[in-house]
Scaffold this motif. Sequence first.
Motif, PDB file in Angstrom:
ATOM      1  N   PHE A 108       0.818  -1.211   0.000  1.00 44.13           N
ATOM      2  CA  PHE A 108       0.000   0.000   0.000  1.00 44.13           C
ATOM      3  C   PHE A 108       0.848   1.255   0.000  1.00 44.13           C
ATOM      4  CE2 PHE A 108      -3.544  -2.684   0.525  1.00 44.13           C
ATOM      5  CZ  PHE A 108      -4.639  -1.929   0.182  1.00 44.13           C
ATOM      6  N   TYR A 109       2.030   1.165   0.536  1.00 47.19           N
ATOM      7  CA  TYR A 109       2.931   2.316   0.489  1.00 47.19           C
ATOM      8  C   TYR A 109       3.213   2.700  -0.958  1.00 47.19           C
ATOM      9  CZ  TYR A 109       7.049   5.219   1.242  1.00 47.19           C
ATOM     10  OH  TYR A 109       7.935   6.268   1.236  1.00 47.19           O
ATOM     11  N   PHE A 110       3.525   1.713  -1.784  1.00 47.96           N
ATOM     12  CA  PHE A 110       3.870   1.980  -3.181  1.00 47.96           C
ATOM     13  C   PHE A 110       2.634   2.248  -4.037  1.00 47.96           C
ATOM     14  CE2 PHE A 110       7.849  -0.022  -1.839  1.00 47.96           C
ATOM     15  CZ  PHE A 110       8.770   0.829  -2.430  1.00 47.96           C
ATOM     16  N   THR A 111       1.531   1.544  -3.775  1.00 50.23           N
ATOM     17  CA  THR A 111       0.325   1.800  -4.574  1.00 50.23           C
ATOM     18  C   THR A 111      -0.246   3.182  -4.286  1.00 50.23           C
ATOM     19  OG1 THR A 111      -1.017   0.629  -2.913  1.00 50.23           O
ATOM     20  CG2 THR A 111      -0.316  -0.619  -4.841  1.00 50.23           C
ATOM     21  N   HIS A 112      -0.188   3.616  -3.042  1.00 51.16           N
ATOM     22  CA  HIS A 112      -0.695   4.949  -2.722  1.00 51.16           C
ATOM     23  C   HIS A 112       0.277   6.032  -3.171  1.00 51.16           C
ATOM     24  CE1 HIS A 112      -4.567   4.606  -0.662  1.00 51.16           C
ATOM     25  NE2 HIS A 112      -4.159   3.387  -0.363  1.00 51.16           N
ATOM     26  N   LEU A 113       1.553   5.690  -3.280  1.00 51.21           N
ATOM     27  CA  LEU A 113       2.499   6.624  -3.891  1.00 51.21           C
ATOM     28  C   LEU A 113       2.094   6.870  -5.338  1.00 51.21           C
ATOM     29  CD1 LEU A 113       5.196   8.158  -4.238  1.00 51.21           C
ATOM     30  CD2 LEU A 113       6.242   5.948  -4.774  1.00 51.21           C
ATOM     31  N   PHE A 114       1.793   5.799  -6.066  1.00 48.79           N
ATOM     32  CA  PHE A 114       1.359   5.934  -7.458  1.00 48.79           C
ATOM     33  C   PHE A 114       0.072   6.750  -7.540  1.00 48.79           C
ATOM     34  CE2 PHE A 114      -1.099   4.347 -11.118  1.00 48.79           C
ATOM     35  CZ  PHE A 114      -0.229   4.678 -12.134  1.00 48.79           C
ATOM     36  N   LEU A 115      -0.851   6.502  -6.611  1.00 44.38           N
ATOM     37  CA  LEU A 115      -2.107   7.240  -6.616  1.00 44.38           C
ATOM     38  C   LEU A 115      -1.859   8.723  -6.346  1.00 44.38           C
ATOM     39  CD1 LEU A 115      -5.176   7.085  -6.860  1.00 44.38           C
ATOM     40  CD2 LEU A 115      -5.285   6.557  -4.421  1.00 44.38           C
ATOM     41  N   SER A 116      -0.963   9.032  -5.429  1.00 43.37           N
ATOM     42  CA  SER A 116      -0.638  10.431  -5.140  1.00 43.37           C
ATOM     43  C   SER A 116      -0.020  11.112  -6.354  1.00 43.37           C
ATOM     44  CB  SER A 116       0.325  10.521  -3.954  1.00 43.37           C
ATOM     45  OG  SER A 116      -0.272  10.064  -2.768  1.00 43.37           O
ATOM     46  N   LEU A 117       0.853  10.397  -7.071  1.00 43.73           N
ATOM     47  CA  LEU A 117       1.443  10.939  -8.294  1.00 43.73           C
ATOM     48  C   LEU A 117       0.365  11.232  -9.328  1.00 43.73           C
ATOM     49  CD1 LEU A 117       4.481   8.500  -8.667  1.00 43.73           C
ATOM     50  CD2 LEU A 117       4.623  10.908  -8.064  1.00 43.73           C
ATOM     51  N   PHE A 118      -0.531  10.268  -9.476  1.00 43.63           N
ATOM     52  CA  PHE A 118      -1.580  10.355 -10.484  1.00 43.63           C
ATOM     53  C   PHE A 118      -2.565  11.480 -10.173  1.00 43.63           C
ATOM     54  CE2 PHE A 118      -4.500   7.381 -13.136  1.00 43.63           C
ATOM     55  CZ  PHE A 118      -4.254   8.162 -14.246  1.00 43.63           C
ATOM     56  N   LYS A 119      -2.852  11.687  -8.895  1.00 42.34           N
ATOM     57  CA  LYS A 119      -3.813  12.701  -8.485  1.00 42.34           C
ATOM     58  C   LYS A 119      -3.193  14.092  -8.396  1.00 42.34           C
ATOM     59  CE  LYS A 119      -6.628  11.593  -5.096  1.00 42.34           C
ATOM     60  NZ  LYS A 119      -7.134  11.050  -3.813  1.00 42.34           N
ATOM     61  N   GLY A 120      -1.869  14.176  -8.523  1.00 41.84           N
ATOM     62  CA  GLY A 120      -1.222  15.476  -8.422  1.00 41.84           C
ATOM     63  C   GLY A 120      -1.191  16.007  -7.016  1.00 41.84           C
ATOM     64  N   ASP A 121      -1.073  15.104  -6.036  1.00 45.78           N
ATOM     65  CA  ASP A 121      -1.048  15.487  -4.628  1.00 45.78           C
ATOM     66  C   ASP A 121       0.349  15.983  -4.277  1.00 45.78           C
ATOM     67  OD1 ASP A 121      -1.461  15.854  -1.946  1.00 45.78           O
ATOM     68  OD2 ASP A 121      -1.538  13.713  -1.448  1.00 45.78           O
ATOM     69  N   VAL A 122       0.678  17.184  -4.732  1.00 47.70           N
ATOM     70  CA  VAL A 122       2.020  17.735  -4.553  1.00 47.70           C
ATOM     71  C   VAL A 122       2.376  17.861  -3.080  1.00 47.70           C
ATOM     72  CG1 VAL A 122       3.490  19.751  -4.946  1.00 47.70           C
ATOM     73  CG2 VAL A 122       1.976  18.941  -6.762  1.00 47.70           C
ATOM     74  N   ASP A 123       1.448  18.337  -2.270  1.00 45.21           N
ATOM     75  CA  ASP A 123       1.710  18.508  -0.841  1.00 45.21           C
ATOM     76  C   ASP A 123       2.063  17.174  -0.183  1.00 45.21           C
ATOM     77  OD1 ASP A 123       1.256  21.206  -0.983  1.00 45.21           O
ATOM     78  OD2 ASP A 123      -0.848  21.068  -0.392  1.00 45.21           O
ATOM     79  N   GLY A 124       1.376  16.117  -0.603  1.00 47.73           N
ATOM     80  CA  GLY A 124       1.613  14.807  -0.015  1.00 47.73           C
ATOM     81  C   GLY A 124       2.930  14.184  -0.434  1.00 47.73           C
ATOM     82  N   LEU A 125       3.552  14.724  -1.496  1.00 40.86           N
ATOM     83  CA  LEU A 125       4.804  14.170  -2.010  1.00 40.86           C
ATOM     84  C   LEU A 125       6.032  14.943  -1.549  1.00 40.86           C
ATOM     85  CD1 LEU A 125       3.625  13.584  -5.687  1.00 40.86           C
ATOM     86  CD2 LEU A 125       3.988  11.811  -3.957  1.00 40.86           C
ATOM     87  N   THR A 126       5.819  16.125  -0.988  1.00 42.25           N
ATOM     88  CA  THR A 126       6.930  17.009  -0.637  1.00 42.25           C
ATOM     89  C   THR A 126       7.891  16.380   0.358  1.00 42.25           C
ATOM     90  OG1 THR A 126       5.528  18.945  -1.029  1.00 42.25           O
ATOM     91  CG2 THR A 126       7.527  19.294   0.248  1.00 42.25           C
ATOM     92  N   ASP A 127       7.373  15.670   1.339  1.00 43.48           N
ATOM     93  CA  ASP A 127       8.235  15.072   2.364  1.00 43.48           C
ATOM     94  C   ASP A 127       9.062  13.917   1.822  1.00 43.48           C
ATOM     95  OD1 ASP A 127       7.276  16.854   4.203  1.00 43.48           O
ATOM     96  OD2 ASP A 127       5.754  15.497   5.011  1.00 43.48           O
ATOM     97  N   GLN A 128       8.613  13.320   0.723  1.00 45.96           N
ATOM     98  CA  GLN A 128       9.274  12.124   0.216  1.00 45.96           C
ATOM     99  C   GLN A 128      10.223  12.387  -0.949  1.00 45.96           C
ATOM    100  OE1 GLN A 128       6.395   8.634   0.129  1.00 45.96           O
ATOM    101  NE2 GLN A 128       4.948  10.332   0.240  1.00 45.96           N
ATOM    102  N   PHE A 129      10.079  13.548  -1.596  1.00 48.12           N
ATOM    103  CA  PHE A 129      10.869  13.815  -2.797  1.00 48.12           C
ATOM    104  C   PHE A 129      11.448  15.227  -2.811  1.00 48.12           C
ATOM    105  CE2 PHE A 129       7.745  10.628  -4.125  1.00 48.12           C
ATOM    106  CZ  PHE A 129       8.529   9.713  -4.805  1.00 48.12           C
ATOM    107  N   GLU A 130      12.632  15.331  -3.419  1.00 48.12           N
ATOM    108  CA  GLU A 130      13.126  16.628  -3.874  1.00 48.12           C
ATOM    109  C   GLU A 130      12.427  16.901  -5.193  1.00 48.12           C
ATOM    110  OE1 GLU A 130      15.124  18.672  -2.418  1.00 48.12           O
ATOM    111  OE2 GLU A 130      16.017  17.461  -0.814  1.00 48.12           O
ATOM    112  N   MET A 131      11.900  18.115  -5.371  1.00 46.61           N
ATOM    113  CA  MET A 131      11.120  18.419  -6.561  1.00 46.61           C
ATOM    114  C   MET A 131      11.780  19.505  -7.400  1.00 46.61           C
ATOM    115  SD  MET A 131       7.176  18.334  -5.274  1.00 46.61           S
ATOM    116  CE  MET A 131       6.516  16.906  -4.408  1.00 46.61           C
ATOM    117  N   LYS A 132      11.823  19.276  -8.698  1.00 46.76           N
ATOM    118  CA  LYS A 132      12.334  20.276  -9.626  1.00 46.76           C
ATOM    119  C   LYS A 132      11.309  20.457 -10.736  1.00 46.76           C
ATOM    120  CE  LYS A 132      16.212  21.430 -12.667  1.00 46.76           C
ATOM    121  NZ  LYS A 132      17.518  20.979 -13.238  1.00 46.76           N
TER     122      LYS A 132
END
Length: 203
Positions: A108-132
């Motif tokens: 579920f960690y990886f499937t919800h990561l994919f879902l967050s990417l797909f939904k454009g949940d930028v706020d939810g991805l900030t803690d996990q990624f450096e963004m450019k």
Amino acid sequence: MLIKNSFFAAVLMILSFSAQSVTLADVQQKLTAHSLLRGQFTQTKTMQMFNQPLVSKGKFLLHQDQGLLWKQVDPFSVSLVLVKDKLSQQFAEQAPEVIAAKDNPMVFYFTHLFLSLFKGDVDGLTDQFEMKLSEKGDNWLLLLTPREAPLNKVFANISIEGSDFIDVLVLSELSGDISEIKFAQQQTTPKTLSEEEQRAFQF
């Protein structure tokens, strides 16, 4: 006078470009503007152990509240339904297999990561990624580099390209394997789920 005018023209061009540059907030607003999105996908996975890439095609439905329906139709039938705390997977006409988040948290960690990417949940991805974030023609391009385990043990980076919707999603693994997903014929209507779609989310 010509030099001075040229200098001011250049400054105005720079200011104009800066004002038009896309921001992370712009990207998130575009991707979350619609509660429901349907479309088609083509996934090409290039793996180090195979000479030819593996290509699969199908259709998807993303509902901001309900979750994701992912139906592969070629080269064989696979249906995935992802909701908040459960995942259903069905091959062809076999009975679906349901996995609960509490039973397999890493899945579920990886499937919800994919879902967050797909939904454009930028706020939810900030803690996990450096963004450019950059611009690519008329599109925006977001490059994500994982900060820590387990993501940085699997992915070198993830790139997302799009305009109003995500057009291309590329997952580059440390192993050298690359998964490229291209989306097409994306539409936001009809705005409600059909009875069949509603049933798919109820498992």
